[in-house]
Structure formats: C-alpha cells, structure tokens
Design a protein around this motif. Structure first.
Motif, PDB file in Angstrom:
ATOM      1  N   PHE A 156       0.820  -1.222   0.000  1.00 12.94           N
ATOM      2  CA  PHE A 156       0.000   0.000   0.000  1.00 12.94           C
ATOM      3  C   PHE A 156       0.849   1.265   0.000  1.00 12.94           C
ATOM      4  O   PHE A 156       0.609   2.197  -0.777  1.00 12.94           O
ATOM      5  CB  PHE A 156      -0.942   0.002   1.215  1.00 12.94           C
ATOM      6  N   VAL A 157       1.866   1.314   0.892  1.00 16.04           N
ATOM      7  CA  VAL A 157       2.670   2.526   1.014  1.00 16.04           C
ATOM      8  C   VAL A 157       3.424   2.828  -0.276  1.00 16.04           C
ATOM      9  O   VAL A 157       3.577   3.993  -0.667  1.00 16.04           O
ATOM     10  CB  VAL A 157       3.642   2.407   2.210  1.00 16.04           C
ATOM     11  N   TYR A 158       3.864   1.780  -0.977  1.00 16.45           N
ATOM     12  CA  TYR A 158       4.616   1.988  -2.211  1.00 16.45           C
ATOM     13  C   TYR A 158       3.684   2.342  -3.376  1.00 16.45           C
ATOM     14  O   TYR A 158       4.039   3.165  -4.232  1.00 16.45           O
ATOM     15  CB  TYR A 158       5.435   0.746  -2.530  1.00 16.45           C
ATOM     16  N   GLU A 159       2.515   1.736  -3.417  1.00 18.22           N
ATOM     17  CA  GLU A 159       1.543   2.070  -4.457  1.00 18.22           C
ATOM     18  C   GLU A 159       1.084   3.517  -4.308  1.00 18.22           C
ATOM     19  O   GLU A 159       0.939   4.244  -5.296  1.00 18.22           O
ATOM     20  CB  GLU A 159       0.354   1.115  -4.378  1.00 18.22           C
ATOM     21  N   TRP A 160       0.869   3.936  -3.068  1.00 22.01           N
ATOM     22  CA  TRP A 160       0.455   5.313  -2.808  1.00 22.01           C
ATOM     23  C   TRP A 160       1.554   6.278  -3.257  1.00 22.01           C
ATOM     24  O   TRP A 160       1.282   7.289  -3.909  1.00 22.01           O
ATOM     25  CB  TRP A 160       0.193   5.480  -1.302  1.00 22.01           C
ATOM     26  N   THR A 161       2.785   5.952  -2.921  1.00 16.84           N
ATOM     27  CA  THR A 161       3.910   6.810  -3.286  1.00 16.84           C
ATOM     28  C   THR A 161       4.055   6.911  -4.803  1.00 16.84           C
ATOM     29  O   THR A 161       4.263   8.005  -5.351  1.00 16.84           O
ATOM     30  CB  THR A 161       5.212   6.263  -2.670  1.00 16.84           C
ATOM     31  N   ALA A 162       3.938   5.785  -5.491  1.00 17.98           N
ATOM     32  CA  ALA A 162       4.069   5.789  -6.949  1.00 17.98           C
ATOM     33  C   ALA A 162       2.931   6.582  -7.600  1.00 17.98           C
ATOM     34  O   ALA A 162       3.141   7.262  -8.620  1.00 17.98           O
ATOM     35  CB  ALA A 162       4.074   4.356  -7.463  1.00 17.98           C
ATOM     36  N   LYS A 163       1.762   6.522  -7.003  1.00 19.79           N
ATOM     37  CA  LYS A 163       0.597   7.242  -7.541  1.00 19.79           C
ATOM     38  C   LYS A 163       0.866   8.734  -7.627  1.00 19.79           C
ATOM     39  O   LYS A 163       0.406   9.412  -8.552  1.00 19.79           O
ATOM     40  CB  LYS A 163      -0.621   6.968  -6.652  1.00 19.79           C
ATOM     41  N   PHE A 164       1.638   9.256  -6.675  1.00 20.98           N
ATOM     42  CA  PHE A 164       1.925  10.693  -6.660  1.00 20.98           C
ATOM     43  C   PHE A 164       3.358  10.995  -7.096  1.00 20.98           C
ATOM     44  O   PHE A 164       3.940  12.017  -6.728  1.00 20.98           O
ATOM     45  CB  PHE A 164       1.660  11.250  -5.256  1.00 20.98           C
ATOM     46  N   GLN A 165       3.934  10.088  -7.909  1.00 23.38           N
ATOM     47  CA  GLN A 165       5.257  10.277  -8.513  1.00 23.38           C
ATOM     48  C   GLN A 165       6.345  10.538  -7.468  1.00 23.38           C
ATOM     49  O   GLN A 165       7.229  11.372  -7.655  1.00 23.38           O
ATOM     50  CB  GLN A 165       5.239  11.420  -9.535  1.00 23.38           C
ATOM     51  N   GLY A 166       6.275   9.815  -6.355  1.00 21.73           N
ATOM     52  CA  GLY A 166       7.286   9.939  -5.320  1.00 21.73           C
ATOM     53  C   GLY A 166       8.364   8.879  -5.453  1.00 21.73           C
ATOM     54  O   GLY A 166       8.381   8.088  -6.397  1.00 21.73           O
ATOM     55  N   SER A 167       9.266   8.870  -4.496  1.00 21.71           N
ATOM     56  CA  SER A 167      10.316   7.849  -4.436  1.00 21.71           C
ATOM     57  C   SER A 167      10.154   7.048  -3.156  1.00 21.71           C
ATOM     58  O   SER A 167       9.904   7.612  -2.085  1.00 21.71           O
ATOM     59  CB  SER A 167      11.700   8.495  -4.458  1.00 21.71           C
ATOM     60  N   ILE A 168      10.317   5.728  -3.241  1.00 21.42           N
ATOM     61  CA  ILE A 168      10.147   4.875  -2.070  1.00 21.42           C
ATOM     62  C   ILE A 168      11.346   4.942  -1.137  1.00 21.42           C
ATOM     63  O   ILE A 168      11.298   4.426  -0.029  1.00 21.42           O
ATOM     64  CB  ILE A 168       9.884   3.408  -2.472  1.00 21.42           C
TER      65      ILE A 168
END
Length: 521
Positions: free
Chosen positions: A459-471
């Motif tokens: 979940f945390v990584y999918e959320w981050t990718a959704k907003f073009q972030g870096s894990i």
C-alpha cells in the motif's frame, strides 16, 4: 529585536538542556521475532521485504581462507562469536546475519588484497561502516564476510583555503565535524546518527540529513572518491577539484550504490565555512497547510540564512514525552516545526528572523514558539527532532518508510495510512525534512506483526508511486526494499543498473541480496 516578540514567542533563556550465538553458515538472515523463526506456519501473510532471497552459490570460509586473512590482518581477523554479534545485527535489531568472519583493514591496499582474494575464491563480502542503516543494507544476509572500515579513520588532508577535506572512509561523522569546527568549517551534512555513522557509509547510501536544504546532496559536495572494485583494483577518483569535466564522472556511480559496486576507502568533500550566527526556532502550527505556508514564508523572508526546515507531528512529540521524558518547550499543537538559520552576521540574521517570526505570528500561521541562540539550548531544541527514532524504538517493533514526495503531499500519506490501518497499528507518526520533500513515516506495533506488514506493503509503495514519489529518499533500498525498486524506477533503468553491477562485479560478491531486485535478469 527578537525579544520584542516576547508576548507571542518565548526566548529560551532557562537552561533546559535535555539530556548470541551464531547461526550455522547456511542459515539465512533472520528478522527478529519471539522465536527467531522466518517461516513459521502461523506467521501469516508475507511481504516481499520480509523474505530474504535464497542463498547464492558462494563458497564458504575455510581454514585456508582464515590463514590468508590472519596473515594479512594480524589481530584484525575476528572470528569470536561474541565479538561478531554486533556486526551481524542491524541498528534496529530487525535483521540478523550469520557471518563468522569480521575483517578490519586499515589501508586501501589491505582492502584491495581482501577483495582480490575473495573474488578469486568466490567469497561474498558485506562492506560495513557504522552499521546505522535502517533497511538491512549494512549487515550480512547469510554468511558473507564482514569487511569493516572502522579502523580506516585517518584524516588525510584539509585545505583551509578551499575548505576541502580528504579522509579515509571510516571516519565518524561527528569526529569530522569537531575537527572542522576547530578550523572554522563544518561538514555539509548532519545526521541524528552522527556519533556512530561513518563518512564512507554516508556516501555509499547518499545520506541526506538535516542540512540538505542549505548545502545540497552528497552528489554535489563530494568532489572525489577512492574505491576498491570487486576484483581488487583501486579506482583513484580522489579529486579535490571543484571543476573537472574530463570524461564520465565515475564517482557518482558509487554515491548511493550501498556497497554493491565497490568499497569506498577515501573521500574528498567540500566543507562550508562555520557560521558565526546560528539560531534555532521551534514553532507550533494548527494545520499542515499552515506549516507549508510557513515554509514558503521562511524561504521568502529568511533566504540565504535558512539552513533547515524540519517537522514532526503531535504523535512524535507524545512519544518523546512518554519514552524519553523530553519536555515540550511550547504549548501542545498538532504540528511542530524546527527551523535553523546560519549566517555570518548575527545582527543581520536576527533582524531577518525577527521579521519572519513577526509575519508568521501576525498571519496566524503559527500559534506558539520558542527561539534558542546558545549552543546548549540549540541542542535541546534539535533533540525534539533528532531523538524521534530513539523514542520509536521504545514504542515497539517499528516499520520505517523513507519517502520522497511533492511537498504538498507529504502528510497526506500519514493520514491515509492511519485510515487504511485503522486500529491495527499502535502508532502511525510522521516527521521529516519539509525543505526537500522527505517524509519519515513510522508505524509501530507491540511486536513484529506480519499481518500488519502485509497491510502496510505494498500500500505505502503504491500510494507513493501514484503521486510520482520515491520509495527511498535517503535511506537506500538495502535488503528490505530491494524488490520494490520498480515503484520508483522504470524497468529500463533497473535493467541498466543490473548491467553496471554485472560489469563491475561479475561474480556478485559485493553486498549481495541488496539494492537490486531478486528477479533481475
């Protein structure tokens, strides 16, 4: 001028200075639990970060190997299980390896001979600095030989005209800071773990820290590196030039590579002048939106003297009070800000800070605050930010996430995670570096909880990718996050990383099972 704000803002004038056994060589790295088992039938669902990859076909250490190491490193080849224990366990006590050999070289030539031998005998090596990493990247997964740089702690040269420091990679960050302060300079990075982390490890993980807003990342401040490659060749890129545009900038490959491409043995780094004026402000805000507006205001009004802009939420402060007995220097608020200014003219800085604080208060962006200018009180205020990780350790088993996001999205992840988890977590807290969009999301549980972990990841990584972030903003990928790299990097980029790894370390002996995903072809 600052004392004129006393009706709104406290000057801090009172002296509130806050004060086993080895597993068999074939056993995998163990994520600690009550029974120290990895695949118990009742463990529940598994996250990708909770399962180490199978052991690769590396050789096992023999008496012949030990004879070579003991000849090369008399009294610095460690096989005592009690002495090896701390090198096998990560700082969070969440990962445990089973290495039976710890090597402590003092020179680049010794590192070269070690790697040349290990490469020719197919022995895996785990480079290790201060072992303060948070993603399992600094400890063995199986029986890799631990190569510690702790005795490579000499300062080689300092040019007080250019401010360029050259040192061995095992120098502790705080020791370098003290050395430089005596000579009118400072290190361009500052970390909570500065008392034990080493500059080589900082570079290998591209550590960010508290001063990145002012001085930038290590990709800019590191001028040169000396690196020993997997086959023992020494790559001398230890330049002390500010400008060198001859060919590829090879040192950049090793900054952030987590010891998978080579072992850093020496560093040259550009160090700023020591500021004559330092102020630290601790402020309280009612909303995160106000906190972001205060950040915009600080950039506009403080300008070149703004060196840090950090935040923590009320849950963090509660942990500091509960577990470390730290006192909140201002009234309770949902969000807190730590601002640091550094400059060369105390009067100039004081005036700028006064104007900023007056504007922040009259605009109702902040509701309370305190200011410190003396060293002891500055350290006390900084402890409200730097000791959060320590407080979290007392709160239970901690799942840590180091996320880079567009600044306006930082705290949304915390609130969404709380809603997503409901009552399954003990604490869900957020803090970090607003200045560079870096959130430290931490989730605690009374004990290791695979079911909770499965709810957090992916979940945390999918959320981050959704907003073009870096894990991973600054902690690296290590063992725990290697298989999530695709959330932040394209398949082409990951494949190219694999190609570079295969070229520089064709036998894969350097820090195996880390950084790159298991399914990389």
């Amino acid at each position: 001028m600052l004392e004129q704000l006393s009706s709104h803002l406290q000057w801090w004038e009172s002296s509130r200075v806050l004060r086993g056994r080895l597993y068999p060589l074939s056993s995998p790295s163990v994520f600690f639990s009550t029974h120290r088992t990895l695949h118990a039938a009742n463990d529940g669902p598994k996250s990708l970060s909770d399962t180490p990859p199978p052991r690769r076909p590396f050789s096992r250490v023999t008496e012949e190997d030990l004879t070579f190491f003991r000849t090369l490193l008399p009294d610095r080849t460690i096989t005592d299980p009690d002495l090896l224990e701390s090198s096998n366990v990560d700082w969070l006590k969440s990962v445990k390896g089973s290495s039976e050999v710890l090597l402590r070289p003092q020179t680049t030539e010794e590192v070269s001979q070690i790697l040349r031998y290990c490469n020719s005998h197919n022995l895996a090596v785990n480079p290790q600095g201060g072992n303060t990493g948070l993603v399992g990247g600094s400890v063995p997964v199986y029986d890799e030989i631990v190569l510690s740089t702790s005795l490579m702690n000499n300062i080689l040269h300092f040019d007080d005209v250019s401010g360029i420091l050259t040192c061995q990679s095992g120098c502790i960050l705080e020791n370098l800071s003290l050395y430089l302060e005596e000579r009118g300079h400072i290190m361009p990075l500052d970390l909570g773990a500065k008392g034990s982390c080493q500059i080589g490890g900082n570079v290998a993980t591209n550590a960010g820290g508290l001063r990145l807003l002012r001085y930038g990342s290590l990709h800019g401040t590191v001028l040169g590196l000396e690196v020993v490659l997997a086959d023992g060749r020494v790559l001398d890129c230890l330049s002390t030039l500010r400008k060198d545009n001859t060919g590829y900038d090879l040192k950049q490959l090793f900054i952030g590579s987590e010891g998978t491409l080579g072992v850093i043995t020496a560093v040259s780094i550009l160090c700023p002048q020591k500021p004559k004026s330092i102020n630290v402000v601790f402020l309280g805000c009612e909303t995160f939106e106000q906190l972001l507006k205060t950040f915009q205001l600080s950039r506009r009004m403080l300008g070149e003297i703004l060196s840090a802009y950090e935040f923590l939420d009320s849950e963090c402060l509660n942990l500091l009070k509960t577990h470390l007995k730290l006192h909140n220097p201002i009234s309770d608020c949902p969000f807190y800000i730590v601002i640091e200014t550094q400059g060369s003219d105390p009067n100039h800085d004081e005036e700028k800070l006064h104007n900023f604080l007056e504007q922040a208060m009259t605009s109702s962006l902040v509701v309370d605050g305190t200011v410190a200018t003396e060293e002891g009180k500055i350290k006390a205020l900084w402890s409200m930010r730097e000791r959060i990780t320590e407080a979290l350790r007392h709160d239970g088993f901690t799942y840590k996430y180091d996320i880079s996001l567009p600044v306006e999205r930082i705290y949304q992840l915390v609130t969404d995670m709380r809603q997503h988890l409901g009552g399954r977590a003990k604490s869900v807290v957020g803090y970090g570096h607003v200045g560079d969009g870096n959130l430290h999301l931490n989730i605690t549980s009374p004990a290791k909880n695979p079911t909770l972990l499965a709810a957090i990841e992916p979940f945390v990584y999918e959320w981050t990718a959704k907003f073009q972030g870096s894990i991973s903003a600054e902690h690296g990928l290590g063992l725990k996050k290697r298989n999530y790299i695709h959330y932040s990097k394209s398949s082409q980029a990951v494949a190219l990383m694999g190609t570079i790894k295969a070229m520089l370390d064709p036998n894969g002996i350097l820090n195996p099972y880390k950084t790159l995903p298991d399914n990389l072809k």
